[in-house]
Enzyme design. Structure first.
Site, PDB file in Angstrom:
ATOM      1  N   ASP A  64      -0.199   5.217   0.674  1.00  0.00           N
ATOM      2  CA  ASP A  64      -0.452   6.245   1.686  1.00  0.00           C
ATOM      3  C   ASP A  64      -0.493   5.599   3.070  1.00  0.00           C
ATOM      4  O   ASP A  64      -1.249   4.660   3.313  1.00  0.00           O
ATOM      5  CB  ASP A  64      -1.779   6.947   1.384  1.00  0.00           C
ATOM      6  CG  ASP A  64      -1.933   8.239   2.177  1.00  0.00           C
ATOM      7  OD1 ASP A  64      -0.966   8.663   2.837  1.00  0.00           O
ATOM      8  OD2 ASP A  64      -3.031   8.820   2.143  1.00  0.00           O
ATOM      9  N   ASP A 119      -1.448  -0.277   6.102  1.00  0.00           N
ATOM     10  CA  ASP A 119      -1.668   0.413   7.376  1.00  0.00           C
ATOM     11  C   ASP A 119      -3.112   0.337   7.844  1.00  0.00           C
ATOM     12  O   ASP A 119      -3.447   0.936   8.866  1.00  0.00           O
ATOM     13  CB  ASP A 119      -1.254   1.884   7.258  1.00  0.00           C
ATOM     14  CG  ASP A 119      -2.195   2.676   6.343  1.00  0.00           C
ATOM     15  OD1 ASP A 119      -2.490   2.186   5.233  1.00  0.00           O
ATOM     16  OD2 ASP A 119      -2.643   3.769   6.742  1.00  0.00           O
ATOM     17  N   ASP A 177       0.858  -1.180   0.000  1.00  0.00           N
ATOM     18  CA  ASP A 177       0.000   0.000   0.000  1.00  0.00           C
ATOM     19  C   ASP A 177       0.901   1.239   0.000  1.00  0.00           C
ATOM     20  O   ASP A 177       2.091   1.150   0.338  1.00  0.00           O
ATOM     21  CB  ASP A 177      -0.905  -0.034   1.240  1.00  0.00           C
ATOM     22  CG  ASP A 177      -1.909   1.102   1.253  1.00  0.00           C
ATOM     23  OD1 ASP A 177      -2.407   1.461   0.170  1.00  0.00           O
ATOM     24  OD2 ASP A 177      -2.180   1.649   2.336  1.00  0.00           O
TER      25      ASP A 177
END
Length: 339
Positions: free
Chosen positions: A73, A269, A71
């Site tokens: 961001d 995240d 991922d």
């Protein structure tokens, strides 16, 4: 998290937390980090974060993986700032001949635009290292209509280009599909058009079901999933979605890498997208605490990540045992072709 200010503050705190963890010696394995409300966390989650045996074993297993789905961001950057260790992590992947793919639920940008963003932040990789939910949507529609078809799209150029590339052309009269993606131009007229076309028989497709995102000031704004829900409610249909946490996008990403799920991990995240995507596709999920999910959130979920890291800075090391030869990669690709 509630409140617009709290959302941005939380992400800033997460980034600062990751930076503080990076400064800790790798030998103490995060043992001296103070975690808010630690007594409310499960022993399993704490062990995955800093147990001298379990954390080390699983981190080593991640370092030995051949493929990485990453991922962006909250993992590589936050806004326009690189997160601690991000550049070193990519250098580790390159130096050890790993295969990797940056995966995003955002259908708006093209791979080239994502490449240019990382380049501006100091990470130089080629555009074939990026895969978006827009591309996943195009892959799916191509699997349904290999000869191509027509679509009514509410979205940005990244989604339109991906669809064009797979033989799908714009049609606002009688399309085969209505496709909804990230866009700043949603309005009553466009949503009404989408509703009417679905009622006339077009199939409803959504690049992802994320109901909210953040604007440039960290304020919550509606995202693709919210607009998709509007069309679903009026038409009494259910959209098919292609982005995380769907196992479909993970399958496509694995295919791009040319590796089996056992030889791949996903690093993210968010427990509700990245980690559950890994679990549902049987790809080892790595949670980093440099973005949205905090340790105190883990009790909200009925599943655990494979390992918990302060950030991607924990992964790089100089051990040659993590380096892959071309022969090993070729053998791995052959194995994956039989799956």
């Amino acid at each position: 998290m509630s409140g617009n200010d709290n959302t941005e503050n939380t992400r800033d705190v997460a980034a600062s937390f990751a930076a503080s963890l990076e400064k800790s010696s790798s030998s103490n394995l995060n043992q001296h980090i103070v975690i808010p409300n630690e007594d409310t966390l499960s022993a399993r989650d704490l062990a995955l974060f800093r147990d001298p045996v379990l954390h080390t074993e699983r981190l080593d297993a991640i370092r030995k993986k051949k493929g990485y789905i990453i991922d962006m961001d909250g993992v590589i950057y936050h806004g326009s700032n690189l997160l601690p260790g991000a550049k070193e992590f990519v250098e580790f992947l390159e130096k050890n001949n790993k295969k990797y793919l940056f995966l995003t639920n955002n259908s708006a940008p093209t791979p080239r635009e994502l490449q240019q963003k990382l380049n501006r932040l100091g990470i130089d990789v080629t555009e074939d290292h990026f895969f978006t939910s827009g591309q996943a949507t195009a892959y799916f529609l191509h699997s349904q209509m290999p000869e191509g078809g027509t679509v009514y799209v509410i979205g940005e150029p990244g989604l339109a280009y991906a669809l064009y590339d797979k033989g799908f052309f714009m049609n606002d009269h009688n399309p085969d599909y209505v496709v909804l993606g990230e866009s700043a131009v949603y309005n009553f007229e466009k949503l009404t058009k989408a509703v009417q076309l679905v009622q006339q028989g077009a199939k409803l497709i959504s690049t992802n079901l994320d109901v909210e995102t953040l604007d440039s000031k960290g304020r919550k704004i509606p995202a693709t999933g919210a607009f998709t829900a509007c069309v679903e409610l009026v038409t009494k249909t259910k959209a098919f979605f292609c982005g995380k946490p769907s196992a479909l996008i993970m399958r496509y990403a694995s295919r791009v890498l040319g590796l089996s799920r056992r030889e791949t991990c996903i690093i993210g995240d968010r427990m509700d997208t990245d980690i559950v995507a890994g679990i549902s596709s049987e790809i080892d999920p790595v949670l980093v605490l440099s973005g949205v999910t905090e340790m105190s959130d883990l009790n909200l979920f009925a599943y655990h990540p494979f390992v918990i890291l302060g950030g991607v800075y924990e992964i790089p090391n100089d051990d040659d045992k993590n380096k892959l030869s071309e022969t090993e990669l070729e053998e791995a690709s052959r194995r994956a072709s039989f799956l």
